[in-house]
Write a protein that holds these residues in place. Structure first.
Motif: not given
Length: 335
Positions: A270-276, A230-231
């Motif tokens: 949050p999507y940015d943490k889940l992305d990582l 997503k990021t």
């Protein structure tokens, strides 16, 4: 796995957007013309970041005259979604068509079936009330089984939240999944009419972690951004110069009548943490190294990794082809 000279960090999600765009555009061209033998692309646009990036890449690959964008509001959709969808199409030079889905959803019982299930939990729920489903908070803080809650709001603005029994949850989700399935039916109706392919818009979080509906938004002929986190989709939106209003839009489901983020509904963080975290998990990054990159404790990362495993299993079940008694040879390959 990364070594001590190259510790895992947020830079792992940095994308060479120019190279990625070229690869995706060539994929769209090759898949549509040669593999599928179709004349163009149909996709639903909602003004969200994923469908917007997909539409822009399809236009770059095929030209605006071979891309059909469909706006599919229904009576519970946010008006902002339609506004952003029109803004996107104007910026890309494509003329969208509008298909209001309220009538077919009403005829199929989408709203009545859902509301009847909600009244099993909140008997007073009725006309003028709003609702949403949410994943119970606290994934990072304790070892527990995930469960869902229902929040309802009266016309006077009073809110109540309760844990959903399994039968209520399943009934509500079954009813609301009609929204995704009717949208996809409309996309394929226009694709058949034009001899076009249907383009699906899931990003990697959605595709890999099962955030889609079988026979609904999970159904498509090609999915050109399913490998992008997503990021990275947001990075691509900036590279493509999409309208600022679209680039700044937070991910949402636009399925329930109360505002609801994707984090609240399914991802839990949050999507940015889940992305990582998903990137780290996929690369075999140890929990302690991922914890430093995510600014979380090792226990919290362990819980996130565990949730990733469970959601990947869900995705695998949804993506499975239909089971056959025996393999059937189709065009030289097992189907």
């Amino acid at each position: 796995m990364l070594n001590a000279l190259h510790p895992f960090d947020a830079n792992a999600l940095s994308l060479d957007c120019a190279a990625a765009a070229r690869e995706i555009e060539q994929f769209i061209q090759r898949t549509v013309a040669h593999d599928l033998k179709r004349q163009g692309i149909v996709l639903g646009v909602s003004g969200g970041i994923d469908s917007s990036v997909c539409a822009a890449l399809a236009v770059r690959a095929l030209g605006p005259e071979r891309v059909l964008a469909i706006l599919m509001p229904e009576k519970e959709s946010s008006p902002d979604s339609t506004r952003r969808g029109r803004l996107l199409c104007e910026s890309l030079g494509i003329e969208p068509i509008m298909e209001n889905l309220t009538a077919p959803l009403t005829a199929l019982g989408c709203y009545d079936r859902r509301d009847s299930a909600i009244r099993r939990l909140f008997p007073e729920y009725g006309p003028g009330w709003k609702q949403k489903i949410g994943l119970a908070a606290g994934l990072l803080d304790a070892d527990r089984v995930n469960y869902f809650t229902m929040t309802v709001e009266s016309p006077e603005g009073d809110r109540q939240t309760s844990r959903m029994p399994v039968d209520v949850y399943l009934s509500v989700v079954a009813a609301t999944n009609l929204k995704q399935r009717v949208r996809k039916t409309m996309e394929y109706t226009h694709a058949d009419r034009l001899n076009y392919s249907v383009l699906g818009t899931p990003n990697r979080l959605e595709y890999e972690l099962g955030f889609f509906v079988r026979g609904g938004d999970g159904l498509a002929d090609l999915k050109p951004i399913a490998h992008l986190f997503k990021t990275q989709v947001y990075q691509m939106a900036a590279y493509l110069g999409l309208p600022d209003d679209i680039q700044s839009q937070s991910p949402s489901t636009d399925t329930y009548t109360l505002p609801q983020s994707q984090e609240e509904f399914y991802y839990a963080i949050p999507y940015d943490k889940l992305d990582l975290a998903l990137c780290a998990y996929g690369r075999g990054v140890p929990e302690d190294e991922a914890a430093r990159a995510l600014n979380l404790s090792v226990d919290q990362v362990r819980r996130v990794y565990k949730d990733i495993v469970l959601k990947r299993r869900t995705s695998g079940r949804i993506l499975r082809n239909a089971a056959l008694v025996q393999p059937v040879e189709v065009d030289g390959s097992d189907a």
